[in-house]
Design an enzyme around this catalytic site. Structure first.
Site, PDB file in Angstrom:
ATOM      1  N   ARG A 158       0.843  -1.200   0.000  1.00  0.00           N
ATOM      2  CA  ARG A 158       0.000   0.000   0.000  1.00  0.00           C
ATOM      3  C   ARG A 158       0.879   1.251   0.000  1.00  0.00           C
ATOM      4  O   ARG A 158       0.548   2.256  -0.633  1.00  0.00           O
ATOM      5  CB  ARG A 158      -0.924  -0.025   1.225  1.00  0.00           C
TER       6      ARG A 158
ATOM      7  N   ARG B 293     -10.226   3.031  -1.062  1.00  0.00           N
ATOM      8  CA  ARG B 293      -8.961   2.546  -0.510  1.00  0.00           C
ATOM      9  C   ARG B 293      -8.548   3.460   0.630  1.00  0.00           C
ATOM     10  O   ARG B 293      -8.714   4.673   0.549  1.00  0.00           O
ATOM     11  CB  ARG B 293      -7.857   2.585  -1.550  1.00  0.00           C
TER      12      ARG B 293
ATOM     13  N   LEU C 290      -5.824   5.487   2.405  1.00  0.00           N
ATOM     14  CA  LEU C 290      -4.550   6.074   2.000  1.00  0.00           C
ATOM     15  C   LEU C 290      -3.469   5.681   3.001  1.00  0.00           C
ATOM     16  O   LEU C 290      -3.727   5.646   4.211  1.00  0.00           O
ATOM     17  CB  LEU C 290      -4.667   7.597   1.952  1.00  0.00           C
TER      18      LEU C 290
ATOM     19  N   ASN D 162     -12.813  13.999   2.699  1.00  0.00           N
ATOM     20  CA  ASN D 162     -13.500  12.799   2.232  1.00  0.00           C
ATOM     21  C   ASN D 162     -15.004  12.965   2.406  1.00  0.00           C
ATOM     22  O   ASN D 162     -15.457  13.558   3.384  1.00  0.00           O
ATOM     23  CB  ASN D 162     -13.024  11.587   3.046  1.00  0.00           C
ATOM     24  N   THR D 163     -15.751  12.434   1.465  1.00  0.00           N
ATOM     25  CA  THR D 163     -17.201  12.358   1.587  1.00  0.00           C
ATOM     26  C   THR D 163     -17.550  10.991   2.171  1.00  0.00           C
ATOM     27  O   THR D 163     -16.874   9.999   1.895  1.00  0.00           O
ATOM     28  CB  THR D 163     -17.898  12.512   0.220  1.00  0.00           C
TER      29      THR D 163
ATOM     30  N   SER E 123     -21.607  13.102   5.548  1.00  0.00           N
ATOM     31  CA  SER E 123     -20.564  13.849   6.249  1.00  0.00           C
ATOM     32  C   SER E 123     -19.417  14.159   5.296  1.00  0.00           C
ATOM     33  O   SER E 123     -19.127  13.383   4.389  1.00  0.00           O
ATOM     34  CB  SER E 123     -20.000  13.038   7.425  1.00  0.00           C
TER      35      SER E 123
ATOM     36  N   ASP F  25      -7.712  11.594   8.178  1.00  0.00           N
ATOM     37  CA  ASP F  25      -6.591  11.295   9.064  1.00  0.00           C
ATOM     38  C   ASP F  25      -6.181   9.847   8.818  1.00  0.00           C
ATOM     39  O   ASP F  25      -6.617   9.239   7.833  1.00  0.00           O
ATOM     40  CB  ASP F  25      -6.944  11.580  10.531  1.00  0.00           C
TER      41      ASP F  25
ATOM     42  N   GLY G 254      -7.055   7.200  10.391  1.00  0.00           N
ATOM     43  CA  GLY G 254      -8.078   6.224  10.748  1.00  0.00           C
ATOM     44  C   GLY G 254      -9.076   6.000   9.623  1.00  0.00           C
ATOM     45  O   GLY G 254      -8.924   6.504   8.506  1.00  0.00           O
TER      46      GLY G 254
ATOM     47  N   ASP H 239     -12.506   6.917   8.476  1.00  0.00           N
ATOM     48  CA  ASP H 239     -13.591   7.887   8.649  1.00  0.00           C
ATOM     49  C   ASP H 239     -13.597   8.486  10.051  1.00  0.00           C
ATOM     50  O   ASP H 239     -14.647   8.701  10.648  1.00  0.00           O
ATOM     51  CB  ASP H 239     -14.946   7.241   8.320  1.00  0.00           C
TER      52      ASP H 239
END
Length: 188
Positions: free
Chosen positions: A64, A90, A92, A106-107, A135, A140, A142, A144
């Site tokens: 990854r 995915r 990151l 992020n959505t 949201s 970060d 984690g 979501d």
């Protein structure tokens, strides 16, 4: 003018809405590139709007982190002020997140911190929730778990299935995303 790169994995309905918003000369942001982790339908939206795109297929890399290094190299070409994950399925790598933080958003089709992860809509239904939502968060390391920028509740209606509920969440997600990008652009 805020420059934005968008990363996707699928059909790109949020991407399309953002591209439409950015095509208005009065919108304070421009999409400079669209990237994907696989060939997907959303790349056609970039093509229709004349936006350069790139693909960094995850299976081509042993780790990854190697995938993330190549994704970062592609993003660096465009020097985006903001990176939008819009259906990128995915996680990151932490190095990539650290490199661009806090400029990655992020959505998510749930009212976080409720129902994080790839099946937020399905999980809300399985839990018997009477409401869920959409949201927009700062990414970060984690799943979501980053700071919430914007969110809105969406009711779960009797008879909803995963498809019907998700279809009602998507317009809320799109509106929130466009508003958040506009706020980032006018704040910078």
């Amino acid at each position: 003018m805020l420059s934005v790169a968008v990363l996707i994995s699928g059909g790109g309905s949020n991407l399309r809405a953002l591209l439409e918003a950015a095509s208005d000369p009065g919108f304070p942001a421009r999409i400079v590139a669209v990237g994907a982790d696989r060939e997907c339908g959303g790349l056609r939206h970039a093509e229709r709007f004349g936006i350069p795109s790139f693909t960094v297929p995850y299976p081509r890399f042993a780790t990854r982190d190697q995938w993330g290094d190549e994704l970062a190299a592609q993003l660096d070409v465009w020097q985006p002020d903001l990176i939008v994950l819009s259906g990128l399925m995915r996680l990151l790598p932490t190095g990539l997140v650290a490199r661009y933080a806090p400029r990655i958003i992020n959505t998510h089709p749930a009212y976080l911190p409720e129902f994080p992860g790839p099946h937020g809509v399905r999980d809300a239904l399985a839990a018997g929730a009477t409401q869920t939502g959409a949201s927009i968060i700062v990414v970060d390391e984690g799943v979501d778990s980053g700071p919430i920028i914007a969110q809105e509740r969406v009711p779960v209606l009797p008879g909803d299935d995963e498809h019907t509920l998700h279809e009602r969440i998507k317009p809320v997600e799109r509106r929130l995303l466009i508003d958040v990008v506009r706020r980032y652009a006018t704040a910078s």
